[in-house]
Design an enzyme around this catalytic site. Structure first.
Site, PDB file in Angstrom:
ATOM      1  N   LYS A  30       1.941  -3.318   7.405  1.00 25.79           N
ATOM      2  CA  LYS A  30       2.209  -3.506   5.974  1.00 25.79           C
ATOM      3  C   LYS A  30       3.682  -3.188   5.666  1.00 25.79           C
ATOM      4  O   LYS A  30       4.319  -3.884   4.878  1.00 25.79           O
ATOM      5  CB  LYS A  30       1.297  -2.615   5.127  1.00 25.79           C
ATOM      6  CG  LYS A  30      -0.177  -2.981   5.139  1.00 25.79           C
ATOM      7  CD  LYS A  30      -0.502  -4.351   4.576  1.00 25.79           C
ATOM      8  CE  LYS A  30      -0.369  -4.453   3.083  1.00 25.79           C
ATOM      9  NZ  LYS A  30      -0.864  -5.758   2.567  1.00 25.79           N
TER      10      LYS A  30
ATOM     11  N   TYR B 141      -2.049  -0.293  11.077  1.00 26.05           N
ATOM     12  CA  TYR B 141      -2.251  -1.004   9.801  1.00 26.05           C
ATOM     13  C   TYR B 141      -1.047  -0.812   8.882  1.00 26.05           C
ATOM     14  O   TYR B 141      -0.442  -1.773   8.402  1.00 26.05           O
ATOM     15  CB  TYR B 141      -3.531  -0.516   9.108  1.00 26.05           C
ATOM     16  CG  TYR B 141      -3.538  -0.822   7.615  1.00 26.05           C
ATOM     17  CD1 TYR B 141      -3.676  -2.133   7.147  1.00 26.05           C
ATOM     18  CD2 TYR B 141      -3.358   0.190   6.660  1.00 26.05           C
ATOM     19  CE1 TYR B 141      -3.646  -2.418   5.785  1.00 26.05           C
ATOM     20  CE2 TYR B 141      -3.327  -0.092   5.303  1.00 26.05           C
ATOM     21  CZ  TYR B 141      -3.473  -1.399   4.865  1.00 26.05           C
ATOM     22  OH  TYR B 141      -3.431  -1.678   3.523  1.00 26.05           O
TER      23      TYR B 141
ATOM     24  N   THR C  23       0.817  -1.204   0.000  1.00 26.01           N
ATOM     25  CA  THR C  23       0.000   0.000   0.000  1.00 26.01           C
ATOM     26  C   THR C  23       0.857   1.262   0.000  1.00 26.01           C
ATOM     27  O   THR C  23       1.971   1.258   0.555  1.00 26.01           O
ATOM     28  CB  THR C  23      -0.912   0.004   1.254  1.00 26.01           C
ATOM     29  OG1 THR C  23      -1.524   1.294   1.375  1.00 26.01           O
ATOM     30  CG2 THR C  23      -0.158  -0.275   2.532  1.00 26.01           C
ATOM     31  N   ASP C  24       0.307   2.336  -0.559  1.00 36.43           N
ATOM     32  CA  ASP C  24       1.002   3.635  -0.507  1.00 36.43           C
ATOM     33  C   ASP C  24       1.069   4.173   0.924  1.00 36.43           C
ATOM     34  O   ASP C  24       1.842   5.095   1.204  1.00 36.43           O
ATOM     35  CB  ASP C  24       0.319   4.662  -1.427  1.00 36.43           C
ATOM     36  CG  ASP C  24      -1.119   4.974  -1.041  1.00 36.43           C
ATOM     37  OD1 ASP C  24      -1.700   4.247  -0.195  1.00 36.43           O
ATOM     38  OD2 ASP C  24      -1.673   5.960  -1.578  1.00 36.43           O
ATOM     39  N   GLU C  25       0.261   3.590   1.835  1.00 34.09           N
ATOM     40  CA  GLU C  25       0.246   4.105   3.212  1.00 34.09           C
ATOM     41  C   GLU C  25       1.559   3.866   3.938  1.00 34.09           C
ATOM     42  O   GLU C  25       1.829   4.483   4.967  1.00 34.09           O
ATOM     43  CB  GLU C  25      -0.910   3.495   4.012  1.00 34.09           C
ATOM     44  CG  GLU C  25      -2.247   3.871   3.427  1.00 34.09           C
ATOM     45  CD  GLU C  25      -3.389   3.851   4.425  1.00 34.09           C
ATOM     46  OE1 GLU C  25      -3.154   3.694   5.628  1.00 34.09           O
ATOM     47  OE2 GLU C  25      -4.544   3.991   3.974  1.00 34.09           O
TER      48      GLU C  25
HETATM   49  P1  NAD Z   1     -10.283  -6.909   2.445  1.00 40.96           P
HETATM   50  O1  NAD Z   1     -10.298  -6.576   3.886  1.00 40.96           O
HETATM   51  O2  NAD Z   1     -11.496  -6.634   1.626  1.00 40.96           O
HETATM   52  O3  NAD Z   1      -9.929  -8.451   2.238  1.00 40.96           O
HETATM   53  C1  NAD Z   1      -8.913  -9.084   2.944  1.00 40.96           C
HETATM   54  C2  NAD Z   1      -9.086 -10.587   2.768  1.00 40.96           C
HETATM   55  O4  NAD Z   1      -8.011 -11.238   3.446  1.00 40.96           O
HETATM   56  C3  NAD Z   1     -10.374 -11.129   3.369  1.00 40.96           C
HETATM   57  O5  NAD Z   1     -10.970 -12.038   2.472  1.00 40.96           O
HETATM   58  C4  NAD Z   1      -9.909 -11.849   4.634  1.00 40.96           C
HETATM   59  O6  NAD Z   1     -10.749 -12.931   5.006  1.00 40.96           O
HETATM   60  C5  NAD Z   1      -8.534 -12.309   4.214  1.00 40.96           C
HETATM   61  N1  NAD Z   1      -7.634 -12.527   5.361  1.00 40.96           N
HETATM   62  C6  NAD Z   1      -7.390 -11.679   6.397  1.00 40.96           C
HETATM   63  N2  NAD Z   1      -6.508 -12.230   7.257  1.00 40.96           N
HETATM   64  C7  NAD Z   1      -6.164 -13.438   6.725  1.00 40.96           C
HETATM   65  C8  NAD Z   1      -5.288 -14.464   7.131  1.00 40.96           C
HETATM   66  N3  NAD Z   1      -4.585 -14.384   8.277  1.00 40.96           N
HETATM   67  N4  NAD Z   1      -5.157 -15.551   6.363  1.00 40.96           N
HETATM   68  C9  NAD Z   1      -5.870 -15.668   5.192  1.00 40.96           C
HETATM   69  N5  NAD Z   1      -6.733 -14.733   4.771  1.00 40.96           N
HETATM   70  C10 NAD Z   1      -6.877 -13.629   5.523  1.00 40.96           C
HETATM   71  O7  NAD Z   1      -9.010  -6.172   1.858  1.00 40.96           O
HETATM   72  P2  NAD Z   1      -8.779  -5.493   0.432  1.00 40.96           P
HETATM   73  O8  NAD Z   1      -9.255  -4.106   0.487  1.00 40.96           O
HETATM   74  O9  NAD Z   1      -9.262  -6.413  -0.621  1.00 40.96           O
HETATM   75  O10 NAD Z   1      -7.179  -5.440   0.431  1.00 40.96           O
HETATM   76  C11 NAD Z   1      -6.433  -6.516  -0.107  1.00 40.96           C
HETATM   77  C12 NAD Z   1      -4.952  -6.210   0.017  1.00 40.96           C
HETATM   78  O11 NAD Z   1      -4.667  -4.990  -0.658  1.00 40.96           O
HETATM   79  C13 NAD Z   1      -4.478  -5.983   1.462  1.00 40.96           C
HETATM   80  O12 NAD Z   1      -3.203  -6.554   1.584  1.00 40.96           O
HETATM   81  C14 NAD Z   1      -4.398  -4.470   1.611  1.00 40.96           C
HETATM   82  O13 NAD Z   1      -3.415  -4.107   2.544  1.00 40.96           O
HETATM   83  C15 NAD Z   1      -3.995  -4.074   0.206  1.00 40.96           C
HETATM   84  N6  NAD Z   1      -4.412  -2.742  -0.207  1.00 40.96           N
HETATM   85  C16 NAD Z   1      -5.739  -2.393  -0.208  1.00 40.96           C
HETATM   86  C17 NAD Z   1      -6.132  -1.150  -0.699  1.00 40.96           C
HETATM   87  C18 NAD Z   1      -7.583  -0.717  -0.730  1.00 40.96           C
HETATM   88  O14 NAD Z   1      -7.846   0.436  -1.075  1.00 40.96           O
HETATM   89  N7  NAD Z   1      -8.540  -1.557  -0.403  1.00 40.96           N
HETATM   90  C19 NAD Z   1      -5.157  -0.248  -1.154  1.00 40.96           C
HETATM   91  C20 NAD Z   1      -3.816  -0.612  -1.073  1.00 40.96           C
HETATM   92  C21 NAD Z   1      -3.461  -1.882  -0.642  1.00 40.96           C
HETATM   93  O1  DAU Z   2      -4.106   4.128   0.523  1.00 45.30           O
HETATM   94  C1  DAU Z   2      -4.338   2.743   0.450  1.00 45.30           C
HETATM   95  C2  DAU Z   2      -5.193   2.319   1.617  1.00 45.30           C
HETATM   96  O2  DAU Z   2      -6.508   2.777   1.320  1.00 45.30           O
HETATM   97  C3  DAU Z   2      -5.199   0.822   1.856  1.00 45.30           C
HETATM   98  O3  DAU Z   2      -3.910   0.413   2.197  1.00 45.30           O
HETATM   99  C4  DAU Z   2      -6.195   0.434   2.947  1.00 45.30           C
HETATM  100  O4  DAU Z   2      -6.281  -0.958   3.063  1.00 45.30           O
HETATM  101  C5  DAU Z   2      -7.555   0.985   2.564  1.00 45.30           C
HETATM  102  O5  DAU Z   2      -8.480   0.729   3.597  1.00 45.30           O
HETATM  103  C6  DAU Z   2      -7.473   2.473   2.298  1.00 45.30           C
HETATM  104  O6  DAU Z   2      -7.157   3.206   3.522  1.00 45.30           O
HETATM  105  P1  DAU Z   2      -7.869   4.600   3.858  1.00 45.30           P
HETATM  106  O7  DAU Z   2      -7.775   4.819   5.300  1.00 45.30           O
HETATM  107  O8  DAU Z   2      -7.390   5.666   2.942  1.00 45.30           O
HETATM  108  O9  DAU Z   2      -9.366   4.222   3.405  1.00 45.30           O
HETATM  109  P2  DAU Z   2     -10.773   4.565   4.076  1.00 45.30           P
HETATM  110  O10 DAU Z   2     -11.812   4.204   3.065  1.00 45.30           O
HETATM  111  O11 DAU Z   2     -10.905   4.019   5.432  1.00 45.30           O
HETATM  112  O12 DAU Z   2     -10.705   6.152   4.177  1.00 45.30           O
HETATM  113  C7  DAU Z   2     -10.560   6.948   3.015  1.00 45.30           C
HETATM  114  C8  DAU Z   2     -10.540   8.393   3.475  1.00 45.30           C
HETATM  115  O13 DAU Z   2     -11.842   8.734   3.982  1.00 45.30           O
HETATM  116  C9  DAU Z   2      -9.583   8.667   4.616  1.00 45.30           C
HETATM  117  O14 DAU Z   2      -9.031   9.971   4.478  1.00 45.30           O
HETATM  118  C10 DAU Z   2     -10.463   8.626   5.864  1.00 45.30           C
HETATM  119  C11 DAU Z   2     -11.792   9.145   5.352  1.00 45.30           C
HETATM  120  N1  DAU Z   2     -12.994   8.574   6.014  1.00 45.30           N
HETATM  121  C12 DAU Z   2     -13.070   7.238   6.151  1.00 45.30           C
HETATM  122  C13 DAU Z   2     -14.158   6.672   6.785  1.00 45.30           C
HETATM  123  C14 DAU Z   2     -14.271   5.174   6.953  1.00 45.30           C
HETATM  124  C15 DAU Z   2     -13.981   9.418   6.458  1.00 45.30           C
HETATM  125  O15 DAU Z   2     -13.908  10.654   6.307  1.00 45.30           O
HETATM  126  N2  DAU Z   2     -15.057   8.871   7.090  1.00 45.30           N
HETATM  127  C16 DAU Z   2     -15.187   7.526   7.276  1.00 45.30           C
HETATM  128  O16 DAU Z   2     -16.193   7.084   7.874  1.00 45.30           O
END
Ligand code: NAD
Ligand code: DAU
Length: 358
Positions: free
Chosen positions: A154, A150, A125-127
């Protein structure tokens, strides 16, 4: 056939990627290995569960015996999506984040090493870079400054991946992508939460002043980037993946676009207590992946329209989620904070006031 282990494939990005991979890689046989945490949902994969090239195995990536058992299928390629993925939950309790993000990654790396996998691909992730000033873009060489438990988990995972590459010669690639959006996203994340709240005639809780900036990447564009990197990415390297749409959008602007799409009024926004340690802006330099031939194809307005349409058309997917475990989490997460001058719990609309015919 190429035998591929996809971990976390029942979640948002993993399930989108499995659909994509079955479509574009006819020579792949996929094992989806997922613990089925609250975020894992087999309904995301219902349409392909009978596909002969797809298998589901319930398991934890931190469980070495379970990982070894699935590797015995002759796995050559591991793509690790599994993680606890929600920043707010990591602030309430961090242990699961470390168990999966660090010990889980280490367990998978050991398996990759022992079974001689041809590639271990880590979805990061970019985070991990922390937030960046206006006009600046994080490059892959930047130091890691994670702000939340989180992103710290990562970052630790990424460092382990690079250490296994250097010390044990495991062939690895890491990609660090920005905020994904699209169908099947668990409705705790901002975009899915806000769309579904509005469809339920509930207000949307915007943290702080809403001026934070995220780089919204459609999940289809992310899936294409992963494929390109599997094919052309250099082993041992890290690649940023981001949409870099201009102008950048603040959370408030994204919220307004959602409100417009659903013909809802700005009065539906509740400005609530900010997230502790909230990163202000993310932006990544994507020169490295661009040179290989990737660029995002989904424009934000179009992607948002498609995504809103999907949640509108699929209440049977998200309504059961929002009534279960999620409800308890939601009430705790957004309840009034005693130290705050303003409530953090979003209001239920008293009727159609504030709506424009959702
Ligand atoms: P998500 O929470 O929707 O899905 C995560 C999945 O991983 C779920 O199906 C969960 O059951 C499974 N899981 C969790 N712990 C596990 C374990 N110990 N063993 C096996 N399975 C397990 O997450 P997502 O949003 O699909 O993110 C997927 C990946 O992408 C993550 O690694 C996250 O850090 C990364 N990522 C997500 C975003 C985003 O915007 N959603 C952005 C950047 C990176
Ligand atoms: O940048 C990549 C990341 O993006 C991933 O690594 C994470 O897994 C993914 O969850 C996401 O993280 P964020 O914290 O950016 O996503 P979230 O949707 O939780 O929040 C997006 C933005 O919105 C953030 O600035 C927080 C804000 N927010 C979020 C929630 C849940 C709100 O203002 N209100 C809310 O209720």
């Amino acid at each position: 056939m190429i035998r591929v282990l996809i971990t976390g494939g029942a979640g948002f990005i993993g399930s989108n990627y499995i659909h994509h991979a079955l479509r574009v890689h006819p020579d792949w046989e996929i094992w989806n290995f997922d613990k089925l945490t609250y975020a894992g949902n087999l309904a995301n994969l219902k349409d392909i569960e009978q596909d002969a090239r797809y298998h589901f195995v319930k398991g934890d990536i931190a469980d070495a015996a379970a990982v070894a058992a699935v590797m015995k299928n002759g796995i050559e390629l591991i793509i690790n999506f599994a993680a606890e993925s929600h920043v707010d939950r990591s602030i309430k309790g961090s242990q699961e984040f470390l168990m999966t993000g660090v010990l889980g990654v280490q367990t998978l790396l050991d398996a990759a090493k022992e079974h001689g996998a041809k590639l271990f691909y880590q979805i990061s992730t970019d985070e991990v870079y922390g937030d960046v000033e206006a006009g600046q873009y994080s490059t892959e060489a930047d130091i890691l400054r994670p702000s939340s438990p989180y992103s710290a988990a990562k970052a630790a995972g990424d460092l382990l991946v690079l250490a296994y590459a250097r010390t044990h010669g495991v062939p690895v690639i890491i990609s660090r992508c920005t905020n994904n959006y699209g169908p099947h996203q668990y409705p705790e994340k901002m975009l899915a939460l806000f769309v579904t709240n509005l469809l339920e005639n509930k207000h949307v809780p915007l943290y702080g002043d809403g001026q934070q900036i995220r780089d919204w990447l459609h999940v289809d564009d992310h899936c294409r980037a992963i494929d390109l990197l599997l094919d052309k990415g250099r082993r041992g390297e890290v690649y940023n993946v981001g949409a870099n749409h201009q102008p950048e959008l603040t959370n408030l602007q994204v919220t307004r676009l959602i409100l417009d799409e659903l013909k809802a009024d700005a009065a539906m926004i509740d400005f609530v207590t900010d997230r502790p340690g909230h990163d202000r802006r993310y932006a990544v330099d994507t020169a490295k992946v661009s040179v290989l031939g990737w660029k995002p194809l989904v424009a934000p307005e179009e992607g948002l329209r498609r995504t809103v349409r999907w949640y509108k058309d699929n209440p049977d997917w998200w309504r059961p989620i929002k009534s279960g475990e999620f409800l308890k989490y939601y009430q705790e997460q957004y309840r009034k904070s005693p130290s705050s001058s303003h409530p953090s719990f979003p209001r239920q609309s008293s009727g159609q006031a504030g709506r424009r015919g959702v």
